[in-house]
Design a protein around this motif. Sequence first.
Motif, PDB file in Angstrom:
ATOM      1  N   LEU A   1      35.225  37.663  31.710  1.00 24.39           N
ATOM      2  CA  LEU A   1      36.053  36.708  32.413  1.00 24.39           C
ATOM      3  C   LEU A   1      37.109  37.123  33.112  1.00 24.39           C
ATOM      4  N   LEU A   2      37.703  38.367  33.039  1.00 23.93           N
ATOM      5  CA  LEU A   2      38.455  38.944  34.246  1.00 23.93           C
ATOM      6  C   LEU A   2      37.951  39.102  35.347  1.00 23.93           C
ATOM      7  N   ARG A   3      36.566  39.155  35.494  1.00 22.38           N
ATOM      8  CA  ARG A   3      35.953  39.377  36.713  1.00 22.38           C
ATOM      9  C   ARG A   3      35.828  37.920  37.657  1.00 22.38           C
ATOM     10  N   THR A   4      36.350  36.895  37.062  1.00 19.36           N
ATOM     11  CA  THR A   4      36.388  35.740  37.790  1.00 19.36           C
ATOM     12  C   THR A   4      37.748  34.863  37.803  1.00 19.36           C
ATOM     13  N   GLY A   5      38.630  35.617  36.940  1.00 17.28           N
ATOM     14  CA  GLY A   5      40.189  34.837  36.977  1.00 17.28           C
ATOM     15  C   GLY A   5      41.119  35.707  36.503  1.00 17.28           C
ATOM     16  N   PRO A   6      42.457  35.017  36.251  1.00 12.32           N
ATOM     17  CA  PRO A   6      43.433  35.917  35.978  1.00 12.32           C
ATOM     18  C   PRO A   6      43.749  36.186  34.709  1.00 12.32           C
ATOM     19  N   ARG A   7      44.126  37.529  34.196  1.00 13.07           N
ATOM     20  CA  ARG A   7      44.088  38.150  33.123  1.00 13.07           C
ATOM     21  C   ARG A   7      44.458  37.628  31.966  1.00 13.07           C
ATOM     22  N   TRP A   8      45.636  36.727  31.966  1.00 14.18           N
ATOM     23  CA  TRP A   8      46.050  36.048  30.748  1.00 14.18           C
ATOM     24  C   TRP A   8      45.132  34.725  30.555  1.00 14.18           C
TER      25      TRP A   8
ATOM     26  N   PRO B   1      28.615  58.117  42.748  1.00 17.09           N
ATOM     27  CA  PRO B   1      29.591  57.127  42.824  1.00 17.09           C
ATOM     28  C   PRO B   1      29.053  55.669  42.813  1.00 17.09           C
ATOM     29  N   ARG B   2      29.898  54.523  42.207  1.00 16.85           N
ATOM     30  CA  ARG B   2      29.390  53.313  42.162  1.00 16.85           C
ATOM     31  C   ARG B   2      30.282  52.589  43.157  1.00 16.85           C
ATOM     32  N   THR B   3      29.665  51.653  43.486  1.00 20.21           N
ATOM     33  CA  THR B   3      30.503  50.491  44.428  1.00 20.21           C
ATOM     34  C   THR B   3      30.917  49.486  43.521  1.00 20.21           C
ATOM     35  N   LEU B   4      32.248  49.244  43.596  1.00 18.18           N
ATOM     36  CA  LEU B   4      32.796  48.012  42.564  1.00 18.18           C
ATOM     37  C   LEU B   4      32.596  46.844  43.452  1.00 18.18           C
ATOM     38  N   ASP B   5      32.311  45.548  42.463  1.00 21.27           N
ATOM     39  CA  ASP B   5      32.391  44.167  43.512  1.00 21.27           C
ATOM     40  C   ASP B   5      33.657  43.891  43.654  1.00 21.27           C
ATOM     41  N   ALA B   6      34.124  42.908  44.586  1.00 27.32           N
ATOM     42  CA  ALA B   6      35.231  42.459  44.906  1.00 27.32           C
ATOM     43  C   ALA B   6      36.141  42.205  43.908  1.00 27.32           C
TER      44      ALA B   6
ATOM     45  N   VAL C   1      45.512  53.676  50.971  1.00 25.88           N
ATOM     46  CA  VAL C   1      44.957  53.020  51.953  1.00 25.88           C
ATOM     47  C   VAL C   1      43.599  52.454  51.479  1.00 25.88           C
ATOM     48  N   PRO C   2      43.614  51.503  50.775  1.00 26.01           N
ATOM     49  CA  PRO C   2      42.225  51.345  50.089  1.00 26.01           C
ATOM     50  C   PRO C   2      41.143  50.865  50.984  1.00 26.01           C
ATOM     51  N   SER C   3      40.038  51.327  50.958  1.00 27.09           N
ATOM     52  CA  SER C   3      38.873  50.732  51.883  1.00 27.09           C
ATOM     53  C   SER C   3      38.401  49.653  51.544  1.00 27.09           C
ATOM     54  N   ASP C   4      38.519  49.219  49.968  1.00 27.22           N
ATOM     55  CA  ASP C   4      37.875  47.863  49.620  1.00 27.22           C
ATOM     56  C   ASP C   4      38.830  47.150  48.904  1.00 27.22           C
ATOM     57  N   GLY C   5      39.968  47.177  49.309  1.00 33.90           N
ATOM     58  CA  GLY C   5      41.286  46.271  48.967  1.00 33.90           C
ATOM     59  C   GLY C   5      41.828  45.642  49.978  1.00 33.90           C
ATOM     60  N   PRO C   6      43.254  45.347  49.722  1.00 33.14           N
ATOM     61  CA  PRO C   6      43.957  44.830  50.847  1.00 33.14           C
ATOM     62  C   PRO C   6      44.260  45.654  51.994  1.00 33.14           C
ATOM     63  N   ARG C   7      44.011  44.908  53.243  1.00 33.21           N
ATOM     64  CA  ARG C   7      44.412  46.150  54.055  1.00 33.21           C
ATOM     65  C   ARG C   7      45.722  46.640  54.475  1.00 33.21           C
ATOM     66  N   GLY C   8      45.588  47.690  55.283  1.00 33.34           N
ATOM     67  CA  GLY C   8      47.027  48.344  55.516  1.00 33.34           C
ATOM     68  C   GLY C   8      47.175  49.506  54.444  1.00 33.34           C
TER      69      GLY C   8
END
Length: 223
Positions: free
Chosen positions: A56-63, A134-139, A167-174
């Motif tokens: 469920l963590l893959r689709t929603g907030p942790r709590w 290495p594996r590619t994680l989904d968003a 500087v994450p290549s697959d996360g928030p820019r910047g």
Amino acid sequence: ALIVYASLFPFTGWRDQGIVPWAYLHAPWPRYWTGFDLAINLVGYLPMGFLLALALLRTGPRWTAALLAGLATAALSFAMECLQSYLPLRVASNVDLGFNALGGALGALDAATNTIEFFVHHEDVRRARAGWTPRTLDAAASAQLWTWLVRGAGLLARRSPVGIVAVPSDGPRGTHRLRAGEPSVTLTGPVGECVLAVYGRPTAGLTLEGADADVAAFRAFSR
């Protein structure tokens, strides 16, 4: 399937005993019980809560994931105990229900609060095998890891002698500062590799930028 099998075995002698199936909810504390029985009921549902919360963590907030997983395990236990009311060889128990639900909730909370550690140890096992890649994680997975990294880097890297920038290549820019301090080291690459670097694990596809002495200090500090 294992929970259903263990709860309803031997699956024979089904009959209506003339009571509502949830009558056990009002039963007093049983006269005979053991710590082993309580532990089995607790541990039996813990993996389900853990794995369901991870999904469920893959689709929603942790709590939200932890709450839904906890409720799902409690609902399954309630259903199993109700069905046991129709099996003469089984005894439906509110104590079993309580410890089953507690086990599921603890498993769900473990998944919700230790996601990043689960990822790191999973990668430890993967990368110990010959021929790993290495594996590619989904968003969704990258987003979860990034959230935990930003929140926990200050504690995880509290002994770092240098500041840490990511500087994450697959996360928030910047550019994102994980730990204040100068001089600093910049981690550029996938979020998962940034996590592994902060934990002091070997990485793949991650660039560490900074003075040679600062990079060496980052790699060597005690986690």
